[in-house]
Motif scaffolding. Structure first.
Motif, PDB file in Angstrom:
ATOM      1  N   PRO A   1       0.809  -1.228   0.000  1.00  0.00           N
ATOM      2  CA  PRO A   1       0.000   0.000   0.000  1.00  0.00           C
ATOM      3  C   PRO A   1       0.837   1.271   0.000  1.00  0.00           C
ATOM      4  N   ARG A   2       0.257   2.295  -0.619  1.00  0.00           N
ATOM      5  CA  ARG A   2       0.776   3.645  -0.512  1.00  0.00           C
ATOM      6  C   ARG A   2       0.067   4.287   0.670  1.00  0.00           C
ATOM      7  N   ILE A   3       0.827   4.594   1.693  1.00  0.00           N
ATOM      8  CA  ILE A   3       0.295   5.119   2.957  1.00  0.00           C
ATOM      9  C   ILE A   3       0.592   6.608   2.993  1.00  0.00           C
TER      10      ILE A   3
ATOM     11  N   LEU B   1       5.084   7.392  11.831  1.00  0.00           N
ATOM     12  CA  LEU B   1       5.242   7.346  10.378  1.00  0.00           C
ATOM     13  C   LEU B   1       6.579   6.717  10.000  1.00  0.00           C
ATOM     14  N   THR B   2       7.607   7.055  10.761  1.00  0.00           N
ATOM     15  CA  THR B   2       8.919   6.455  10.523  1.00  0.00           C
ATOM     16  C   THR B   2       8.894   4.955  10.798  1.00  0.00           C
TER      17      THR B   2
ATOM     18  N   ALA C   1       8.938  -0.799   8.934  1.00  0.00           N
ATOM     19  CA  ALA C   1       8.309  -2.122   8.948  1.00  0.00           C
ATOM     20  C   ALA C   1       8.158  -2.715   7.558  1.00  0.00           C
ATOM     21  N   ASN C   2       8.458  -1.905   6.516  1.00  0.00           N
ATOM     22  CA  ASN C   2       8.400  -2.388   5.129  1.00  0.00           C
ATOM     23  C   ASN C   2       7.028  -2.962   4.765  1.00  0.00           C
TER      24      ASN C   2
ATOM     25  N   ALA D   1      11.679   3.759   2.223  1.00  0.00           N
ATOM     26  CA  ALA D   1      10.223   3.631   2.169  1.00  0.00           C
ATOM     27  C   ALA D   1       9.502   4.863   2.696  1.00  0.00           C
ATOM     28  N   LEU D   2      10.258   5.917   3.011  1.00  0.00           N
ATOM     29  CA  LEU D   2       9.682   7.144   3.570  1.00  0.00           C
ATOM     30  C   LEU D   2       9.994   8.297   2.633  1.00  0.00           C
TER      31      LEU D   2
END
Length: 361
Positions: free
Chosen positions: A194-196, A211-212, A217-218, A237-238
């Protein structure tokens, strides 16, 4: 000096027209909706930087109504906020209603004996500045007529402080339903990676650590969109983008699978928060994971139209994202329910409630 014509409603704001802030967006949408109800409304704001114009800002926010916006140097922060009421006391006293959302402006109006209505957004800063007791006393005297908190939690705190419960109207934030509901329904296949997304100011008291942790957690790609008060850690991923014009927010939600609102309990306005971005995410039909704090529980019911998580436990957020990733039926169901429930929070509904409360409908 001002024109001699007196509108029915005078709205005094402290927002700067050239800044892309939630309080300005809320103010302009509310004034536009009040105008659409047939209420002659005039909005006064501090001077803004050129070449920004009121029409340009309204266009950026999807506001098609023609609203009366005027700049006054006497609302600039360099001047005492009692100066505008003092200089324009006659006009303010003759209007059917005067409306503010700033405690400083409310106290400035009260210093001139001008009856008005006060939309309450934050309590803790008022308490820290010794303003709340003054506001309550002026409310009991009738100088401040209606108090309009943006959450029931804030209303309960006002009543506990001594406010008249008969002169309190809860008025949560709102959303332009059409703009956000044009976004396609959630494609649950995207939940596999997912795109969060998180939109808003980026800081630790708004959940930067959570958020980090989600990025670490990938579980998917985490996108933060907004201005930074605290630095964003470097992680593949951030991702971070600066704030965008409000007209682009709906598209950002439409391009995401999950929305997170990890407000922390120590956020200065956590006791009475009503975030516009919550209603926008609901209208866009995206699954929401939000902090389990009282003001958000007024809108969100866990497992019904959102999932809630302990704001002090980053791992709980990881578990909730994993739950939606592994259970796309649940994600789809709460997203559709949120889109249905948000219909009550349109700007026209908000404006109508305010107009009834202050005696203009």
């Amino acid at each position: 000096m001002l024109n001699t014509d007196i509108p029915d409603l005078i709205y005094l704001g402290r927002s700067r027209l050239h800044r892309n802030r939630a309080n300005l967006i809320q103010t302009l949408h509310t004034v536009a909706a009040l105008t659409d109800l047939g209420i002659d409304t005039r909005l006064y704001l501090p001077p803004w930087h050129r070449p920004v114009t009121p029409q340009q800002r309204c266009d950026e926010m999807g506001i098609t109504s023609k609203i009366d916006i005027r700049a006054s140097q006497w609302l600039h922060r360099r001047w005492p906020l009692s100066l505008f009421p003092r200089l324009h006391k006659r006009m303010l006293s003759r209007a059917k209603a005067v409306y503010v959302r700033s405690p400083e402006l409310s106290l400035g109006l009260a210093s001139q004996g001008i009856r008005h209505h006060f939309e309450v957004h934050t309590l803790q800063p008022m308490i820290q500045r010794n303003q709340l007791s003054q506001v309550i006393e002026l409310h009991r005297q009738g100088i401040i007529d209606q108090l309009l908190p943006i959450s029931r939690s804030a209303a309960e705190a006002l009543i506990e402080a001594g406010a008249d419960p008969q002169r309190i109207h809860v008025s949560p934030s709102g959303v332009e339903l059409e703009a956000f509901q044009r976004q396609p329904e959630l494609d649950s296949r995207g939940l596999a990676n997912p795109r969060i997304v998180y939109l808003g100011r980026i800081s630790r008291d708004r959940g930067l650590d959570i958020l980090t942790r989600l990025a670490q957690a990938n579980l998917g790609q985490v996108l933060l969109v907004g201005d930074c008060d605290d630095p964003v850690p470097d992680h593949p991923a951030l991702q971070h983008r600066p704030s965008v014009p409000h007209r682009e927010v709906a598209k950002l939600y439409g391009e995401s699978e999950l929305v997170v609102l990890p407000y922390q309990a120590d956020l200065s306005h956590a006791d009475g928060i009503s975030p516009m971005k919550l209603f926008e995410a609901m209208a866009a039909g995206r699954p929401i994971i939000a902090s389990d704090i009282p003001p958000l529980r007024e809108i969100l019911q866990p497992g019904h139209n959102a999932l809630l998580a302990d704001p002090a436990d980053p791992d709980a957020w990881v578990q909730q994202v994993a739950e939606l990733r592994d259970n796309p039926q649940l994600a789809k169901r709460i997203a559709l329910q949120a889109r249905e429930d948000v219909a009550a929070y349109s700007w026209p509904n908000r404006a109508a409630g305010i107009a009834r409360a202050i005696g203009l409908l």
